[in-house]
Design a protein around this motif. Structure first.
Motif, PDB file in Angstrom:
ATOM      1  N   GLY A 623       0.840  -1.184   0.000  1.00 58.97           N
ATOM      2  CA  GLY A 623       0.000   0.000   0.000  1.00 58.97           C
ATOM      3  C   GLY A 623       0.876   1.234   0.000  1.00 58.97           C
ATOM      4  O   GLY A 623       2.119   1.151  -0.005  1.00 58.97           O
ATOM      5  N   VAL A 624       0.263   2.397   0.035  1.00 56.03           N
ATOM      6  CA  VAL A 624       1.017   3.649   0.022  1.00 56.03           C
ATOM      7  C   VAL A 624       1.970   3.714   1.201  1.00 56.03           C
ATOM      8  O   VAL A 624       3.118   4.158   1.079  1.00 56.03           O
ATOM      9  CB  VAL A 624       0.044   4.848   0.032  1.00 56.03           C
ATOM     10  CG1 VAL A 624       0.819   6.163   0.134  1.00 56.03           C
ATOM     11  CG2 VAL A 624      -0.824   4.848  -1.219  1.00 56.03           C
ATOM     12  N   VAL A 625       1.519   3.231   2.366  1.00 54.26           N
ATOM     13  CA  VAL A 625       2.349   3.322   3.561  1.00 54.26           C
ATOM     14  C   VAL A 625       3.630   2.519   3.405  1.00 54.26           C
ATOM     15  O   VAL A 625       4.696   2.905   3.911  1.00 54.26           O
ATOM     16  CB  VAL A 625       1.542   2.855   4.795  1.00 54.26           C
ATOM     17  CG1 VAL A 625       1.183   1.389   4.686  1.00 54.26           C
ATOM     18  CG2 VAL A 625       2.325   3.113   6.077  1.00 54.26           C
ATOM     19  N   ASP A 626       3.570   1.387   2.688  1.00 55.84           N
ATOM     20  CA  ASP A 626       4.772   0.580   2.484  1.00 55.84           C
ATOM     21  C   ASP A 626       5.764   1.292   1.573  1.00 55.84           C
ATOM     22  O   ASP A 626       6.981   1.254   1.799  1.00 55.84           O
ATOM     23  CB  ASP A 626       4.389  -0.778   1.881  1.00 55.84           C
ATOM     24  CG  ASP A 626       3.399  -1.531   2.744  1.00 55.84           C
ATOM     25  OD1 ASP A 626       3.794  -1.945   3.842  1.00 55.84           O
ATOM     26  OD2 ASP A 626       2.241  -1.694   2.323  1.00 55.84           O
ATOM     27  N   VAL A 641       2.738   9.487  -4.587  1.00 52.69           N
ATOM     28  CA  VAL A 641       2.871   8.020  -4.555  1.00 52.69           C
ATOM     29  C   VAL A 641       1.527   7.358  -4.815  1.00 52.69           C
ATOM     30  O   VAL A 641       1.419   6.396  -5.591  1.00 52.69           O
ATOM     31  CB  VAL A 641       3.448   7.569  -3.200  1.00 52.69           C
ATOM     32  CG1 VAL A 641       3.404   6.043  -3.081  1.00 52.69           C
ATOM     33  CG2 VAL A 641       4.869   8.075  -3.039  1.00 52.69           C
ATOM     34  N   SER A 642       0.464   7.901  -4.206  1.00 52.00           N
ATOM     35  CA  SER A 642      -0.863   7.322  -4.409  1.00 52.00           C
ATOM     36  C   SER A 642      -1.274   7.397  -5.875  1.00 52.00           C
ATOM     37  O   SER A 642      -1.814   6.445  -6.449  1.00 52.00           O
ATOM     38  CB  SER A 642      -1.895   8.040  -3.527  1.00 52.00           C
ATOM     39  OG  SER A 642      -3.187   7.517  -3.737  1.00 52.00           O
ATOM     40  N   GLY A 643      -1.004   8.542  -6.506  1.00 50.04           N
ATOM     41  CA  GLY A 643      -1.350   8.682  -7.915  1.00 50.04           C
ATOM     42  C   GLY A 643      -0.551   7.751  -8.802  1.00 50.04           C
ATOM     43  O   GLY A 643      -1.082   7.168  -9.760  1.00 50.04           O
ATOM     44  N   THR A 655      -2.458  -4.894  -9.193  1.00 52.57           N
ATOM     45  CA  THR A 655      -3.871  -5.261  -9.295  1.00 52.57           C
ATOM     46  C   THR A 655      -4.514  -5.073  -7.926  1.00 52.57           C
ATOM     47  O   THR A 655      -3.817  -5.044  -6.893  1.00 52.57           O
ATOM     48  CB  THR A 655      -4.048  -6.718  -9.773  1.00 52.57           C
ATOM     49  OG1 THR A 655      -5.435  -6.987  -9.988  1.00 52.57           O
ATOM     50  CG2 THR A 655      -3.508  -7.697  -8.740  1.00 52.57           C
ATOM     51  N   VAL A 656      -5.830  -4.922  -7.900  1.00 58.61           N
ATOM     52  CA  VAL A 656      -6.521  -4.639  -6.638  1.00 58.61           C
ATOM     53  C   VAL A 656      -6.607  -5.900  -5.799  1.00 58.61           C
ATOM     54  O   VAL A 656      -6.537  -7.031  -6.296  1.00 58.61           O
ATOM     55  CB  VAL A 656      -7.932  -4.079  -6.893  1.00 58.61           C
ATOM     56  CG1 VAL A 656      -7.847  -2.742  -7.590  1.00 58.61           C
ATOM     57  CG2 VAL A 656      -8.758  -5.066  -7.712  1.00 58.61           C
ATOM     58  N   THR A 657      -6.799  -5.715  -4.498  1.00 59.57           N
ATOM     59  CA  THR A 657      -6.994  -6.826  -3.558  1.00 59.57           C
ATOM     60  C   THR A 657      -8.368  -6.679  -2.916  1.00 59.57           C
ATOM     61  O   THR A 657      -9.159  -5.813  -3.281  1.00 59.57           O
ATOM     62  CB  THR A 657      -5.907  -6.816  -2.475  1.00 59.57           C
ATOM     63  OG1 THR A 657      -6.068  -5.650  -1.655  1.00 59.57           O
ATOM     64  CG2 THR A 657      -4.519  -6.799  -3.094  1.00 59.57           C
ATOM     65  N   THR A 658      -8.627  -7.543  -1.947  1.00 61.05           N
ATOM     66  CA  THR A 658      -9.927  -7.514  -1.285  1.00 61.05           C
ATOM     67  C   THR A 658     -10.099  -6.296  -0.384  1.00 61.05           C
ATOM     68  O   THR A 658     -11.219  -5.967  -0.016  1.00 61.05           O
ATOM     69  CB  THR A 658     -10.113  -8.789  -0.446  1.00 61.05           C
ATOM     70  OG1 THR A 658      -9.038  -8.901   0.492  1.00 61.05           O
ATOM     71  CG2 THR A 658     -10.127 -10.020  -1.343  1.00 61.05           C
ATOM     72  N   LYS A 659      -8.998  -5.658  -0.010  1.00 59.59           N
ATOM     73  CA  LYS A 659      -9.095  -4.500   0.879  1.00 59.59           C
ATOM     74  C   LYS A 659      -8.753  -3.236   0.116  1.00 59.59           C
ATOM     75  O   LYS A 659      -7.706  -3.151  -0.549  1.00 59.59           O
ATOM     76  CB  LYS A 659      -8.140  -4.649   2.066  1.00 59.59           C
ATOM     77  CG  LYS A 659      -8.272  -3.519   3.089  1.00 59.59           C
ATOM     78  CD  LYS A 659      -7.388  -3.753   4.290  1.00 59.59           C
ATOM     79  CE  LYS A 659      -7.574  -2.632   5.315  1.00 59.59           C
ATOM     80  NZ  LYS A 659      -6.740  -2.829   6.510  1.00 59.59           N
ATOM     81  N   PRO A 660      -9.619  -2.230   0.159  1.00 53.21           N
ATOM     82  CA  PRO A 660      -9.335  -0.964  -0.532  1.00 53.21           C
ATOM     83  C   PRO A 660      -8.017  -0.365  -0.045  1.00 53.21           C
ATOM     84  O   PRO A 660      -7.692  -0.390   1.144  1.00 53.21           O
ATOM     85  CB  PRO A 660     -10.526  -0.077  -0.158  1.00 53.21           C
ATOM     86  CG  PRO A 660     -11.621  -1.041   0.196  1.00 53.21           C
ATOM     87  CD  PRO A 660     -10.933  -2.216   0.810  1.00 53.21           C
ATOM     88  N   GLY A 661      -7.256   0.198  -0.998  1.00 55.18           N
ATOM     89  CA  GLY A 661      -5.993   0.827  -0.642  1.00 55.18           C
ATOM     90  C   GLY A 661      -4.817  -0.122  -0.625  1.00 55.18           C
ATOM     91  O   GLY A 661      -3.678   0.312  -0.395  1.00 55.18           O
TER      92      GLY A 661
END
Length: 672
Positions: A623-626, A641-643, A655-661
């Motif tokens: 995620g962004v925090v990592d 970074v998020s963008g 690719t997306v996961t089960t948890k948003p973000g």
């Protein structure tokens, strides 16, 4: 008269006087219950003689007496409708015989020989009935049963013929129409247990699904779970068996085996299932999990993926037999993504080989033309696909990171792919796990819980209404549980069972089970392994392997990984001192670049390098925090970074996961 009254009277008789008067009184007292039939025969003889003196030869009176005999016999039959058929028939025959003799004696000459023989036989038959009726054990059983229902407010209910089995009594109940329902019996179970002086959990009521006033009252008088059974005394129930065979976890309170299945069986009418394990601290949930996992590892056609945030505290001796074992955090996220990727791959394989669901033959090489993926009708000889158990221990910790619906897609889709999801946590409340996921976990292994509310999260209302009450144990009886699972008679759902106890002496046998699984158990198939590798890359392909490298030399269980070094670097000793720098290398500085002056394209290149490092380390869900942990190298803020992660998502690198973000890194070599 209760059993206590019978014993007291018997004691008084034994202590009575032994002289002539005492003996005579005792005999008269014992003869009293048997005198009425004989007095009836004597009265019949006297009344017949008197009738003969009065009505002898009177034709009109003969007709009247005959009609009266018929009416009296019919009245006896009608009045006996509330008793048993034998007593009703016996009474009607006795009345008919006595009426016929009285009519014949009154109109014609009395036949005293017939009266003597017939009267003696009739009186003796009633005496025989009296002997059985006054049997103390019989009196106690019948009277206590009737009194029991009256005491608990079910006086109008009828107890039908009981079915007696070893340590189990089943009594069909018929409730009063329009006044009583099955709910009344369910509410009365604690009072029934009190009247019988047994635990509440030893009494349950199984309503008839087709009737609101019929059901079966089940009583288990002796708690066969009180004696703790050690797992190592018997070990796995069927070493070398299949996952299609039952997994035996312990015993029920009547001594029958406590067992379940994961795969479905169309012939048996059993659906495939997942399992939810729950129980408070000290309830024996850990030993119950070990019972199940050792059963699974002893089967030849299954592989296990295990996530345990506790660092394998309970499962460490079994690690050599587990294909993939991770602790909490990012590795668990990667395992969830790998299971999700394996589902479509496995269902595609099953469909191509014409299987509606996983069967034991799916784990073998496909030599049957009926299950060939070829179009020419010949055997394809494809490698088999073993059953997969994905186990998430202490799932509450993982769900707090992944989100309460992290397992939702797995729970809804995995059964058709030959995958069983096992979720173990202390309290499966809605704030821990989504109700959608919880409802999709078709089997429940419920250990002691602190209160009835916690029990309602685990057990269906019908099972609780039938008498299941795990809150009455809490953690005072470790190992006690209720099992709700397909393939088991629903009447068993409210029957408590107990799993076996693991002690320190079980360690060597647990290690033997794990060693057998590592050598003889199923190996990861190309379909499942390929799907996991394509989804999480090195997180699976370079997973830690807990196995014996050289068992002949006595090596203990070691954790090894596939080397990431190039072939020319394999001989480098990491403990050897570095050589002195060559001329011109003294000022070379190794370290991370300061990203303050990086251009946009240079920052993107650094971000790609960071992703590659995550991938190399097996950290496939980020995620962004990592990424911001490497923020100094990027010289960019969180918004940038998020963008960029969103752009990488569009480019297919993420690719997306089960948890948003949270994003899963698509392995760089996934297409290859």
């Amino acid at each position: 008269m209760t059993g206590k009254d019978v014993e007291q009277r018997h004691e008084e008789q034994l202590k009575g006087s032994s002289d002539k008067g005492g003996i005579k009184g005792y005999l008269l007292h014992r003869a009293k219950p048997y005198l009425p039939p004989w007095l009836g025969v004597g009265s019949l003889g006297i009344s017949g003689t008197v009738g003969h003196l009065v009505w002898s030869g009177d034709a009109a009176m003969g007709i009247g007496l005959t009609l009266g005999s018929v009416a009296l016999t019919g009245a006896a039959w009608w009045a006996g409708k509330g008793v048993g058929p034998q007593r009703r028939l016996h009474s009607a025959i006795t009345v008919a015989a006595g009426s016929v003799w009285f009519t014949s004696a009154s109109i014609f000459d009395p036949s005293y020989n017939a009266l003597f023989v017939g009267g003696t036989v009739t009186a003796l038959t009633w005496n025989i009935r009296q002997i059985y009726r006054r049997d103390p054990d019989g009196v106690k059983a019948v009277t206590d049963g009737a009194g029991l229902l009256e005491k608990v407010g079910l006086a109008k209910a009828l107890m039908q013929r009981a079915k007696v089995e070893p340590n189990r009594v089943t009594v069909p109940l018929l409730l009063e129409a329009g006044e009583q329902t099955n709910d009344d019996v369910s509410k009365a179970l604690p009072r029934i247990a009190s009247a019988l002086d047994i635990p509440v959990t030893a009494v349950r009521y199984l309503p008839d699904p087709d009737s609101a006033r019929r059901g079966e009252l089940v009583v288990v008088p002796l708690d066969m779970l009180a004696d703790t059974v050690r797992w190592e005394e018997a070990g796995p129930s069927l070493p070398g068996g299949s996952m299609e065979d039952p997994l035996v976890l312990g015993v029920y309170d009547d001594g029958q085996p406590l067992m379940m299945w994961f795969p479905g069986d169309r012939e048996a009418g059993r659906n495939a299932t997942h399992l939810l394990i729950a129980g408070m601290t000290g309830s024996g949930k850990g030993d119950g999990a070990l019972n199940l996992l050792t059963e699974i590892l002893s089967r030849k056609d299954v592989i296990v993926w295990l996530s345990d945030p506790k660092g394998f505290q309970d499962f460490r001796p079994l690690l050599p037999g587990i294909d993939w074992a991770v602790e909490g955090g990012a590795p668990t996220e990667a395992m969830v993504e790998a299971v999700l990727a394996a589902i479509p791959a496995r269902t595609a394989w099953l469909g191509a080989h014409r299987y509606r669901q996983w069967e034991a033959i799916c784990a073998d090489e496909q030599t049957d033309p009926a299950h060939s993926c070829r179009t020419d009708g010949t055997a394809c000889h494809c490698p088999g696909v073993p059953f997969l158990v994905s186990w998430f221990e202490e799932a509450g910790v993982s769900l707090s990171m992944l989100g309460d619906d992290a397992f939702n897609n797995i729970a809804n889709l995995a059964r058709s792919a030959g995958i069983a999801l096992v979720v173990s946590l202390q309290r499966p409340s809605h704030d821990q796990i989504s109700t959608t996921t919880r409802d999709a976990l078709g089997s429940r292994l419920c250990f002691g819980v602190p209160n009835a509310m916690a029990a309602s999260f685990m057990l269906p209302d019908t099972v609780i209404d039938a008498g299941a009450a795990p809150e009455r144990w809490a953690n005072r009886r470790p190992g006690y549980n209720y099992l709700v699972t397909p393939g088991v008679d629903e009447m068993r759902y409210s029957s408590p069972g107990r799993t076996r106890w693991f002690t320190d002496s079980a360690l060597s046998l647990m290690e033997a089970v794990a060693s057998w699984a590592a050598r003889n158990g199923a190996k990861p198939d190309p379909v499942t392994a390929g799907a996991a590798a394509s989804a999480v890359g090195k997180a699976y392909t370079e997973r830690a392997r807990h196995q014996e490298e050289n068992p002949e030399e006595g090596d203990d269980d070691e954790e090894t990984t596939v080397s990431r070094l190039d072939d020319e670097d394999l001989d480098i000793d990491p403990n050897e001192e570095l050589p002195p720098p060559a001329p011109g290398e003294e000022n070379v500085v190794f370290g991370q670049p300061d990203g303050a002056d990086l251009t946009r394209e240079e920052a993107r290149t650094v971000l790609q390098d960071i992703l590659a490092e995550f991938e190399a380390d097996g950290t496939m869900v980020i995620g962004v925090v990592d990424v911001m942990a490497h923020g100094e190298r990027l010289g960019r803020k969180r918004g940038w970074v998020s963008g960029e992660l969103q752009q990488l998502l569009e480019d297919g690198r993420l690719t997306v996961t089960t948890k948003p973000g949270r994003y899963r890194i698509v392995p760089a070599m996934a297409d290859a």
